[in-house]
Design a protein around this motif. Structure first.
Motif, short mmCIF file in Angstrom:
data_model
loop_
_atom_site.label_atom_id
_atom_site.label_comp_id
_atom_site.label_asym_id
_atom_site.label_seq_id
_atom_site.Cartn_x
_atom_site.Cartn_y
_atom_site.Cartn_z
N THR A 1 -20.30 -93.27 -0.36
CA THR A 1 -21.55 -92.70 -0.66
C THR A 1 -21.59 -92.21 -2.29
N ILE A 2 -22.86 -92.60 -2.72
CA ILE A 2 -23.24 -92.36 -4.30
C ILE A 2 -24.07 -90.97 -4.13
N SER A 3 -23.67 -90.16 -5.10
CA SER A 3 -24.88 -88.98 -5.37
C SER A 3 -24.55 -88.46 -6.65
N ARG A 4 -25.69 -87.57 -7.18
CA ARG A 4 -25.72 -87.17 -8.60
C ARG A 4 -26.15 -85.56 -8.65
N ASP A 5 -25.60 -84.99 -9.58
CA ASP A 5 -26.06 -83.59 -9.72
C ASP A 5 -26.64 -83.74 -11.24
N ASN A 6 -27.84 -83.56 -11.18
CA ASN A 6 -28.49 -83.65 -12.38
C ASN A 6 -28.34 -82.35 -13.29
N TYR A 38 -31.20 -91.54 -16.90
CA TYR A 38 -30.24 -92.76 -16.68
C TYR A 38 -30.03 -92.98 -15.24
N TYR A 39 -29.87 -94.23 -15.13
CA TYR A 39 -29.80 -94.85 -13.76
C TYR A 39 -27.94 -94.91 -13.86
N MET A 40 -27.42 -94.55 -12.81
CA MET A 40 -25.82 -94.35 -12.86
C MET A 40 -25.46 -95.39 -11.73
N GLY A 41 -24.18 -95.99 -11.74
CA GLY A 41 -23.54 -96.96 -11.16
C GLY A 41 -22.21 -96.56 -11.07
N PRO A 47 -30.48 -94.29 -8.79
CA PRO A 47 -31.39 -94.06 -9.94
C PRO A 47 -31.78 -92.50 -10.38
N TRP A 48 -32.59 -92.38 -11.41
CA TRP A 48 -32.81 -91.01 -11.75
C TRP A 48 -33.04 -90.09 -10.93
N SER A 49 -34.09 -90.48 -9.71
CA SER A 49 -34.30 -89.37 -8.78
C SER A 49 -33.29 -89.18 -7.76
N GLY A 50 -32.37 -89.79 -7.44
CA GLY A 50 -31.29 -89.91 -6.60
C GLY A 50 -31.58 -90.85 -5.12
#
Length: 119
Positions: A69-74, A32-35, A52-55
């Protein structure tokens, strides 16, 4: 069914920082694309940042560039929004969104978390 739960909102003075978190469940997070979006009283919902999915390839609204800043931890199924140098005009309800693409037409939404920046 995707479920999104935001946390981390609150009241902060201008110049301060907050970190919002959004916990994702129900599907494969890494697909998933996150926002993050926000909506201030009397205004339309606007996109703040997306990842996006990859970060890589993150995008930001002009009004928050250099401050957020936006970040994700899959591994944790979580997306974050680090907000620095907050301004009173950042006051809004912040929503987390998940979509299979970046057009947000079929996005899932969280319930929102209030961010209030005092001057």
């Amino acid at each position: 069914q995707v479920q999104l739960v935001e946390s981390g909102g609150g009241l902060v003075q201008a110049g301060g920082s907050l970190r919002l978190s959004c916990a994702f469940s129900g599907r494969t997070f890494s697909r998933y694309y996150m926002g993050w979006f926000r909506q201030a009283p009397g205004k339309e919902r606007e996109i703040v940042a997306a990842i996006p999915w990859s970060g890589g390839g993150t995008i930001f609204a002009d009004s928050v560039k250099g401050r957020f800043t936006i970040s994700r931890d899959n591994a944790k199924n979580t997306v974050y929004l680090q907000m620095n140098s907050l301004k009173p005009e950042d006051t809004a309800v912040y929503y987390c969104a998940a979509d299979g693409s970046s057009n947000w037409y079929r996005a899932y939404w969280g319930q929102g978390t209030q961010v209030t920046v005092s001057s």
